[in-house]
Write an enzyme that holds these catalytic residues in place. Structure first.
Site: not given
Ligand code: PAF
Length: 281
Positions: A30-33, A37, A61, A147, A184, A186
């Site tokens: 979902m970014g903001y790596l 990640h 979600q 993860g 870690l 986000s």
């Molecule tokens: O773990 C996450 O970052 C999210 O739940 C995922 C798997 C990218 C689905 O939106």
């Protein structure tokens, strides 16, 4: 690195790679790596000929619109990190591309999604399995990496892939931690300095449980020791503590005779953090 915003763009790339005999490893985010990640990306590079990273803050979600609105985003920084890591393609669709007008289909693991963390966040895992299915159908990866920190999510996805005969290998990757042991996430950037200093109590409690497990113990003793450590930290509000079978996530009791997964969640200043550990006797 190719950057795609549409299904057609990423599908054309993945089809061409597959037709050329190359395998695809997908890292869903979902970014903001952060380094967690990037550990997934590194493992993906070792597994697949091509690495695709998706960046999509999935509204389905999130139960709380405020939580969704506050979710940190920085696409430019993310793309620079992915470029430097040698990723082949990044997929950043907008919400309408994934949930077009009239969209109504959901995918749900009916039991696993609605126990434990699923009770704290109703609908959360249904949102995850639905979006993951969409991305698997768009990209058709050979491997997908998740993860282990989001332990229930990993088990939910494994269950879905088995139940729906999906042709993708799910790979779990160990949690990456800061020097003081905090997993870690986000969400860590949203902690106040005081809460950030308090949060490593989660890892300390799990490390103590791991030691107790090795020495021989019971589920009840593990639970009491973890609870006491978290409750001794005034900035932590314990939200979930479950000691369960590592795959079915069914609750355990009595003597610890086989590996058990400990799933822990606590709030620090209103920010929910999770951590987990599989402990063995
Ligand atoms: O773990 C996450 O970052 C999210 O739940 C995922 C798997 C990218 C689905 O939106």
């Amino acid at each position: 690195m190719k950057i795609c915003h549409t299904k057609d763009c990423i599908r054309a790339l993945s089809d061409a790679w597959r037709e050329g005999g190359e395998s695809i490893a997908l890292v869903p985010t979902m970014g903001y790596l952060h380094a967690g990640h990037m550990a997934l990306v590194e493992r993906a590079r070792a597994l697949g000929d091509r690495v695709v990273v998706w960046i999509f803050v999935n509204p389905a979600q999130f139960g709380d619109p405020e939580d969704l609105a506050k979710y940190p985003r920085d696409a430019e920084r993310d793309l620079a990190m992915l470029r430097a890591a040698g990723v082949d393609a990044a997929f950043l669709p907008d919400v309408g591309e994934i949930y077009p007008e009239g969209d109504e289909t959901i995918v749900e693991t009916t039991r696993l999604a609605n126990i434990l963390h699923g009770q704290v966040r109703p609908g959360h895992f249904r949102g995850v399995t639905t979006v993951v299915t969409k991305f698997f159908n768009i990209i058709r990866p050979d491997y997908a990496l998740f993860g282990e920190k989001d332990y229930q999510q990993l088990q939910v996805i494994r269950r879905m892939v088995r139940d729906l005969f999906m042709d993708v290998e799910i790979v779990g990757v160990a949690t990456v931690r800061d020097a003081d042991g905090l997993a870690l996430s986000s969400r860590n950037v949203r902690l106040s300095p005081e809460d950030r200093a308090a949060a490593p109590v989660l890892n300390r409690a799990l490390a103590r449980a791991e030691e107790m497990a090795r020495e021989g113990t019971t589920i009840e003793a593990l639970e009491a020791a973890i609870r006491a450590m978290i409750e001794a930290e005034p900035r932590a509000a314990l939200r979930g503590l479950d000691i369960v079978h590592p795959e079915s996530l069914a609750p355990l009791e009595g003597a610890l005779e086989a590996p058990a997964a400990i799933l822990l969640s606590a709030e620090f200043g209103g920010i929910l953090l999770i951590d987990q550990r599989v402990v063995s006797p």
